[in-house]
Write an enzyme that holds these catalytic residues in place. Structure first.
Site, short mmCIF file in Angstrom:
data_model
loop_
_atom_site.label_atom_id
_atom_site.label_comp_id
_atom_site.label_asym_id
_atom_site.label_seq_id
_atom_site.Cartn_x
_atom_site.Cartn_y
_atom_site.Cartn_z
N TYR A 11 -52.40 -22.56 -46.38
CA TYR A 11 -53.29 -22.85 -46.68
C TYR A 11 -54.51 -23.94 -47.27
O TYR A 11 -54.13 -25.33 -47.02
CB TYR A 11 -54.66 -22.22 -45.73
N ILE A 59 -40.51 -16.78 -55.10
CA ILE A 59 -40.71 -16.64 -56.89
C ILE A 59 -40.50 -15.01 -57.58
O ILE A 59 -40.52 -16.03 -59.05
CB ILE A 59 -42.10 -16.53 -56.64
N LEU A 83 -49.26 -12.39 -51.73
CA LEU A 83 -50.04 -11.90 -50.10
C LEU A 83 -51.45 -11.55 -50.19
O LEU A 83 -52.23 -11.62 -51.81
CB LEU A 83 -49.82 -10.44 -50.43
N SER A 124 -59.58 -15.28 -58.48
CA SER A 124 -60.37 -15.13 -56.55
C SER A 124 -61.41 -14.69 -57.16
O SER A 124 -61.78 -13.85 -58.82
CB SER A 124 -60.01 -14.20 -56.13
N TYR A 149 -55.55 -5.95 -53.64
CA TYR A 149 -55.18 -7.10 -53.86
C TYR A 149 -55.94 -7.91 -54.74
O TYR A 149 -55.69 -8.77 -56.18
CB TYR A 149 -55.52 -8.13 -52.46
N LYS A 153 -54.88 -9.58 -58.34
CA LYS A 153 -55.49 -10.41 -59.36
C LYS A 153 -56.50 -10.11 -60.63
O LYS A 153 -55.93 -11.45 -61.74
CB LYS A 153 -56.08 -10.89 -58.19
N ARG A 294 -68.70 -3.46 -43.41
CA ARG A 294 -67.34 -3.19 -43.30
C ARG A 294 -66.91 -2.79 -44.33
O ARG A 294 -67.49 -2.77 -45.50
CB ARG A 294 -66.26 -4.45 -43.12
P1 NAD Z 1 -51.95 -18.01 -47.60
O1 NAD Z 1 -51.24 -17.32 -47.29
O2 NAD Z 1 -51.92 -19.60 -46.70
O3 NAD Z 1 -50.67 -18.97 -49.19
C1 NAD Z 1 -50.06 -18.81 -49.47
C2 NAD Z 1 -48.88 -19.02 -49.35
O4 NAD Z 1 -47.77 -17.81 -50.82
C3 NAD Z 1 -47.36 -18.92 -48.50
O5 NAD Z 1 -47.16 -19.83 -47.70
C4 NAD Z 1 -46.99 -18.04 -48.16
O6 NAD Z 1 -46.27 -18.42 -47.57
C5 NAD Z 1 -46.28 -17.89 -50.23
N1 NAD Z 1 -45.56 -16.77 -50.55
C6 NAD Z 1 -46.32 -15.43 -50.34
N2 NAD Z 1 -45.62 -14.38 -51.45
C7 NAD Z 1 -44.70 -15.35 -52.24
C8 NAD Z 1 -43.40 -15.58 -52.61
N3 NAD Z 1 -43.08 -14.85 -53.00
N4 NAD Z 1 -42.47 -16.24 -52.80
C9 NAD Z 1 -42.71 -17.80 -52.22
N5 NAD Z 1 -44.65 -18.17 -51.61
C10 NAD Z 1 -45.06 -17.01 -51.58
O7 NAD Z 1 -52.56 -17.65 -49.03
P2 NAD Z 1 -53.93 -19.02 -48.96
O8 NAD Z 1 -55.31 -18.70 -48.69
O9 NAD Z 1 -53.42 -20.65 -48.96
O10 NAD Z 1 -54.34 -18.53 -50.89
C11 NAD Z 1 -52.90 -19.08 -51.97
C12 NAD Z 1 -53.65 -18.66 -52.92
O11 NAD Z 1 -54.98 -18.93 -53.02
C13 NAD Z 1 -53.11 -16.95 -52.89
O12 NAD Z 1 -52.22 -16.94 -54.25
C14 NAD Z 1 -54.46 -15.98 -52.21
O13 NAD Z 1 -54.88 -14.91 -52.93
C15 NAD Z 1 -55.84 -16.67 -53.42
N6 NAD Z 1 -56.61 -16.81 -52.31
C16 NAD Z 1 -56.91 -16.88 -51.66
C17 NAD Z 1 -58.47 -16.93 -51.08
C18 NAD Z 1 -58.36 -17.53 -49.20
O14 NAD Z 1 -60.14 -17.29 -48.94
N7 NAD Z 1 -57.88 -18.16 -48.72
C19 NAD Z 1 -59.54 -16.63 -51.83
C20 NAD Z 1 -59.43 -16.20 -52.92
C21 NAD Z 1 -57.75 -16.65 -53.80
N1 UFG Z 2 -67.26 -10.19 -41.42
C1 UFG Z 2 -68.18 -9.85 -40.87
N2 UFG Z 2 -67.36 -10.24 -39.78
C2 UFG Z 2 -65.84 -10.36 -39.40
C3 UFG Z 2 -65.18 -10.62 -40.55
C4 UFG Z 2 -66.63 -11.03 -41.84
O1 UFG Z 2 -70.04 -10.36 -40.32
O2 UFG Z 2 -65.11 -10.25 -38.68
C5 UFG Z 2 -68.68 -10.69 -42.92
C6 UFG Z 2 -68.30 -10.19 -43.90
O3 UFG Z 2 -68.84 -8.37 -43.75
C7 UFG Z 2 -68.71 -10.48 -45.45
C8 UFG Z 2 -68.62 -12.76 -44.61
O4 UFG Z 2 -68.54 -11.97 -43.59
O5 UFG Z 2 -70.05 -10.03 -45.32
C9 UFG Z 2 -67.39 -12.78 -45.87
O6 UFG Z 2 -65.97 -12.20 -44.73
P1 UFG Z 2 -64.33 -12.61 -45.58
O7 UFG Z 2 -64.14 -11.30 -45.00
O8 UFG Z 2 -64.33 -13.77 -44.34
O9 UFG Z 2 -64.66 -12.89 -47.01
P2 UFG Z 2 -64.84 -11.94 -48.07
O10 UFG Z 2 -65.98 -12.45 -49.04
O11 UFG Z 2 -65.47 -10.55 -47.74
O12 UFG Z 2 -63.92 -11.88 -48.96
C10 UFG Z 2 -62.55 -13.17 -49.05
C11 UFG Z 2 -61.40 -13.01 -48.87
C12 UFG Z 2 -61.00 -12.08 -50.50
C13 UFG Z 2 -61.41 -12.74 -51.32
C14 UFG Z 2 -62.83 -13.21 -51.56
C15 UFG Z 2 -63.66 -14.12 -52.73
O13 UFG Z 2 -60.91 -12.36 -47.99
O14 UFG Z 2 -59.68 -12.25 -50.38
O15 UFG Z 2 -63.37 -14.02 -50.16
O16 UFG Z 2 -63.05 -14.89 -52.78
F1 UFG Z 2 -60.95 -11.86 -52.61
#
Ligand code: NAD
Ligand code: UFG
Length: 337
Positions: A11, A59, A83, A124, A149, A153, A294
């Site tokens: 993403y 990786i 992940l 994060s 998770y 980080k 939650r």
């Molecule tokens: P995503 O799952 O869409 O992207 C992660 C990608 O890494 C995927 O394409 C997956 O196939 C690949 N991947 C996973 N393990 C791997 C491995 N061992 N080797 C090679 N490829 C691998 O997730 P995203 O939302 O794009 O997140 C990207 C990064 O940002 C992640 O590290 C995630 O923890 C971090 N992050 C995401 C959010 C969020 O809300 N989306 C918030 C904070 C941090």
């Molecule tokens: N929420 C609902 N209903 C749902 C899903 C979420 O009410 O079905 C609420 C949650 O309780 C929270 C808010 O919406 O108050 C946001 O929830 P998210 O699950 O979208 O996001 P979080 O802030 O809980 O967590 C996300 C990622 C984590 C990351 C964090 C900070 O899931 O991996 O943002 O980057 F660490």
């Protein structure tokens, strides 16, 4: 100039590819496709007019990393592979630590072997745990994480910081993302979670498009504007631009060492405010019910975003309406596929 993008098919990765390519940087994607589909890379090509170099691999696989570094000699790494499902990490801690931490160690070993010393890491806001201060500055205590998770980080930040301390030429920026949402305005790339979405925005999208019946709002008795949880949602295109700014700063300046930088808007938005904004942007009704809190959730979390402005000259530019409009366009695209 080449930059290795681990997790580049995902993403956030695909949005980073677009920004890098549009800035003339050549990304080399390494992704094991565990949570991505190669068609996303084809759609990046549709947007940019160029196909990103893609290596399917893990990786944690030292041989794949060696071949990648040998063939492409990247100058820097955007390390997004990992992940990321909080609930799953509680069920499968070893898989999460192996993938995220062992994977990062393999990557760093190979970087050292090939004298690549510049890395931007996807961290994060979860590393702050339940924050004592709002908005949250980078100086706030970290490590009070409540799931594997988040702990992965935190641990990776520590590893990167120790590495940067030991190698005087290493440059590390850990970007602490708040809540990335939305999709590319082209409607061609975005987030498409498999199964029931864990996060708020993808859940709202699926209710609006009619794939899910109603949203459960997790708690309405928090000490927030309307009792529902407050987060700092930022547009994924802004987030990707933050990565470009971090890479460009590394390439331009020789500041060494470890830095952590928040990427957020600085604004807190409640669940119900998000529901309303999405309804306005999509012209759809989003049915919801109030449900119990939650487990593990915190009341509020939003960034002090001033460091990103000072150090990267970056600030979020896209507002909540644009986040919702772009998410809705993308949702309609995937629903029609
Ligand atoms: P995503 O799952 O869409 O992207 C992660 C990608 O890494 C995927 O394409 C997956 O196939 C690949 N991947 C996973 N393990 C791997 C491995 N061992 N080797 C090679 N490829 C691998 O997730 P995203 O939302 O794009 O997140 C990207 C990064 O940002 C992640 O590290 C995630 O923890 C971090 N992050 C995401 C959010 C969020 O809300 N989306 C918030 C904070 C941090
Ligand atoms: N929420 C609902 N209903 C749902 C899903 C979420 O009410 O079905 C609420 C949650 O309780 C929270 C808010 O919406 O108050 C946001 O929830 P998210 O699950 O979208 O996001 P979080 O802030 O809980 O967590 C996300 C990622 C984590 C990351 C964090 C900070 O899931 O991996 O943002 O980057 F660490």
């Amino acid at each position: 100039m080449k930059v290795l993008v681990t997790g580049g098919a995902g993403y956030i990765g695909t949005h980073c590819l677009v920004e890098l390519m549009q800035a003339g940087i050549e990304p080399v994607v390494l992704d094991n496709l565990s949570n991505a589909d190669p068609s996303a890379l084809a759609r990046v090509e549709q947007i940019t007019g160029q196909a990103p170099i893609f290596i399917e691999g893990d990786i944690r696989d030292h041989r794949v990393l060696e071949l990648t570094f040998q063939a492409h000699r990247p100058q820097a790494v955007l390390h997004l592979a990992g992940l990321k499902a909080v609930g799953e990490s509680v069920e499968k801690p070893l898989e999460y630590y192996d993938n995220n931490i062992a994977g990062t160690l393999q990557l760093l070993h190979t970087m050292r072997e090939y004298q690549c010393r510049q890395i931007v890491f996807s961290s994060s806001a979860t590393v702050y745990g339940d924050p004592q201060t709002l908005p949250i500055p980078e100086s706030a205590p970290i490590g009070g994480t409540t799931n594997p998770y988040g702990t992965s980080k935190y641990m990776i930040e520590r590893i990167l910081s120790d590495w940067a301390h030991a190698d005087p030429q290493a440059q590390v920026i850990a970007l602490r993302y708040f809540n990335p949402v939305g999709a590319h305005p082209s409607g061609l790339i975005g987030e498409d979670p498999k199964g029931l979405p864990n996060n708020l925005m993808p859940f709202i999208q699926k209710v609006a498009v009619g794939e899910l019946e109603q949203l459960s709002v997790f708690g309405d008795d928090y000490d927030t504007i309307d009792g529902t949880g407050v987060r700092d949602y930022l547009h994924v295109v802004d987030l990707a631009k933050g990565h470009l700014a971090a890479i460009q700063r590394m390439l331009r300046e020789s500041d060494t060492g470890f830095e952590a930088i928040n990427l957020g808007t600085g604004n807190g938005i409640s669940v119900l405010q998000m529901v309303n904004a999405f309804e306005r942007a999509s012209d759809q009704t989003v049915a919801y019910q109030i449900a119990p809190r939650r487990p593990g959730d915190i009341a509020a979390c939003y960034a002090d975003a001033s460091c990103a402005l000072d150090k990267l000259n970056w600030r979020a530019e896209l507002d909540l309406t644009q986040m919702c409009q772009d998410a809705w366009r993308w949702q309609q695209f995937i629903a029609g596929k």
